[in-house]
Each structure stands twice: as C-alpha cells, then as structure tokens.
Design a protein around this motif. Sequence first.
Motif: not given
Ligand code: SAM
Length: 328
Positions: A31, A70-72, A74, A98-99, A121, A159, A161, A189-191, A196, A323
């Motif tokens: 996503y 954050t990132g990617g 981080p 972070t993941n 996440s 986090n 999704v 909520e899915f954004m 994506n 994202m």
């Molecule tokens: N890699 C790290 C992580 O996954 O936590 C940090 C960057 S990630 C882009 C930050 C957050 O954005 C994560 O919690 C991820 O689940 C959320 N995210 C990414 N794409 C998304 C989407 N399409 N809708 C909602 N949340 C999203």
Amino acid sequence: MTEAKIIDSFGRPHTYLRISLTDRCNLRCFYCMPEEGIELMEKPSIMTLEEIIAISKTYVDLGVDTIRLTGGEPLVRKNFEYLVRELTKLNITLKLTTNGILLDKYYDLFEEIGLKKINVSLDSLDKAKNAFITKRDYYDRIMQNIQDGISRGFQIKLNVVLIKGVNEKEIKDFIALTKDKNVVVKFIEFMPFKGNKWDWSKGVSEEEILNEAQRAFGKVDTLENPKHSTSNNYQVEGHKGTFGIISTITNPFCSDCNRIRLTADGKMKNCLFANSETDILGPYRNGESIDQLILDTIQTKKYSRDGMELKMDADQYENNRSMISIGG
Ligand code: SAM
Ligand code: SF4
Ligand code: SF4
C-alpha cells in the motif's frame, strides 16, 4: 521555548516537523511502495546529515519543538546514531516511525538520549500475512523488537493500516494486545498516493473499526484527544493500553494541523497530500537564507488535505509522490 513563527493563513502554528531520512526501505508494503517500484532519489540530491541538522536547526529557531524521523525506513540511513545525537542537542522532542526491523541495534542509544516515543508499523499478527503485505519475512524479528521495546519502557505505538480482504479481521486481535500491555494501537484508514492502487472500497472506516471493537469488547470508552491529535482515541474498559483511529479519509483532523514535512531530498511539503513542494535544500546549498522561504511556504497551506476537502481526487493524489518517498 522559542515562539512559534511558522503560522499559516488560518492562524495555525506549525511546530511539528516530520523528516524523511531516506526513500530506501527494507520492506515493500504494497500500500506504500508501488508494485513497479519507485525511481530512487540520486544520492547527491539527498540531504547530507549535516544538512539535515542545519535545516532542522532553522525550523527549531522558527518554533518547531517536535521532530519525527521517518522515511522510507529511517533506521537504514547510514550514521543514524550520529544524526540523532546531534538532533537531541536541539532541545526538541524527538520521535521515530519505523518498521521495527533494526530497532534492537538502537534501543540502548534511544535510552541514553531519551528518545522514548516510537511508532512501529505492524499490519498483521499473522506471520504469513505479514510476509504477504511487506513482501519480506522479518516478522519474528519485528515482534521480538516490539516486545523488547515495551518491556524496556519505550512508548510504543503500533501503526496498523487496515485493508479489506487483508487484515480487517484482526481488529479485535490488535485491540486484545492492549489488555495487559501498555501499548497504543493506531488503526490507519488506507490513504491514496501515487501508484498505490487506492480504492476506498478496500478501506476500513473509523465507524466500521469502532463497531467491530464494540462487538468484540462491549464497552469502549472514548478518551479525551490531546491537542493536535491525529486520531480519535479509545480504551476498552479494564485494558492497560489504548487504541486510536486515524481517520484521514472519513473524518480528517485538519482543523488543528500543526505538521509540516521535509522529504529526504529537502523539499518542504505543507501537507501529506500536497502536490506542491518548496525546495529548501537547493537554496540552502546556495548559501541563501531559508527562514523566509519556510515562512512564505506555509502561507500557501490549504485548510484540509491540500484542498481535497470533500473527496479524494485521483488527478491530485496521482500527482503526489508515493508514500515511501514522502515520509508518513
Ligand atoms: N518505514 C517506516 C514505517 O513503516 O513505519 C516509516 C515510513 S512509513 C511511510 C510511515 C507510515 O505510513 C507507516 O505506518 C505506514 O503504515 C504508513 N502508510 C504508508 N502508506 C500508507 C497508506 N497508503 N495509507 C495509510 N498509511 C500508510
Ligand atoms: Fe517501507 Fe514503511 Fe513503506 Fe512499509 S510502510 S514499505 S516499511 S516505508
Ligand atoms: Fe494536516 Fe494535511 Fe494531514 Fe490534514 S491531511 S492533518 S492538513 S497534513
């Protein structure tokens, strides 16, 4: 505390900066990262650590008091330790999203410098499903790191999704984690972002999440939302932890928005959904003052979701970044 100077045309002070350290990641969540991949940023276009520190300092001088890295991902950024040690000197609240894969390498450092707030996440409690979502198999390591973080007293938020047909059946399992663990679960909520394949029929709304929570646990208390909260927050009676819902699609929290973003290549974004970006890094590299540029940029901020007030507009979000290269 420095006076908040980054104030938009709606009078909202912006004190919270989210910095993307890289567009690289060790996962491929479907996503977030488009199936065909993304065009990775060229190395010279990415802010060096010294540039991140100096630009952060300018934001702090203009009233930013909280920085989220954050990132990617981080934690894959080289010399991450040096960066956080330097940012800590700015006397701000430093947070991380972070993941979770590499957290074990950094807990000692985070304890030492007082970085306590970590969002991790985690979209599924099922190992196989996790591998399906992330396209990689780091589940055991991530779970161990989450467990260790909670035991060591870090303020861990998970986090999640939610996507229909993927993980919406796990709402109650995630909330069950809050029973005897001091953990916060944030359902998101899915954004929609570039590439994506967003379609709201795949999304799970705040209302559906709450209904499911009530069905599974009976009485769910509504908590008072802290100022600038991006989620509605709840607690099942008797549970130690809490859960929240980030309802950006069905009930966005923009009225009190205090967030700005800086991408890894040094572009300021007023909103997660903003198509327009202001290059901060270029002028910084040219030796120009960036203070006024930041103050001018915030004046162009729209009230909600970069103008997508009523509905998500594909022409707009497909022209945003993915994202993974914005920094969520
Ligand atoms: N890699 C790290 C992580 O996954 O936590 C940090 C960057 S990630 C882009 C930050 C957050 O954005 C994560 O919690 C991820 O689940 C959320 N995210 C990414 N794409 C998304 C989407 N399409 N809708 C909602 N949340 C999203
Ligand atoms: Fe990587 Fe985070 Fe995006 Fe997953 S959500 S692909 S971990 S940046
Ligand atoms: Fe702020 Fe944009 Fe998020 Fe609304 S959608 S809360 S304006 S960043």
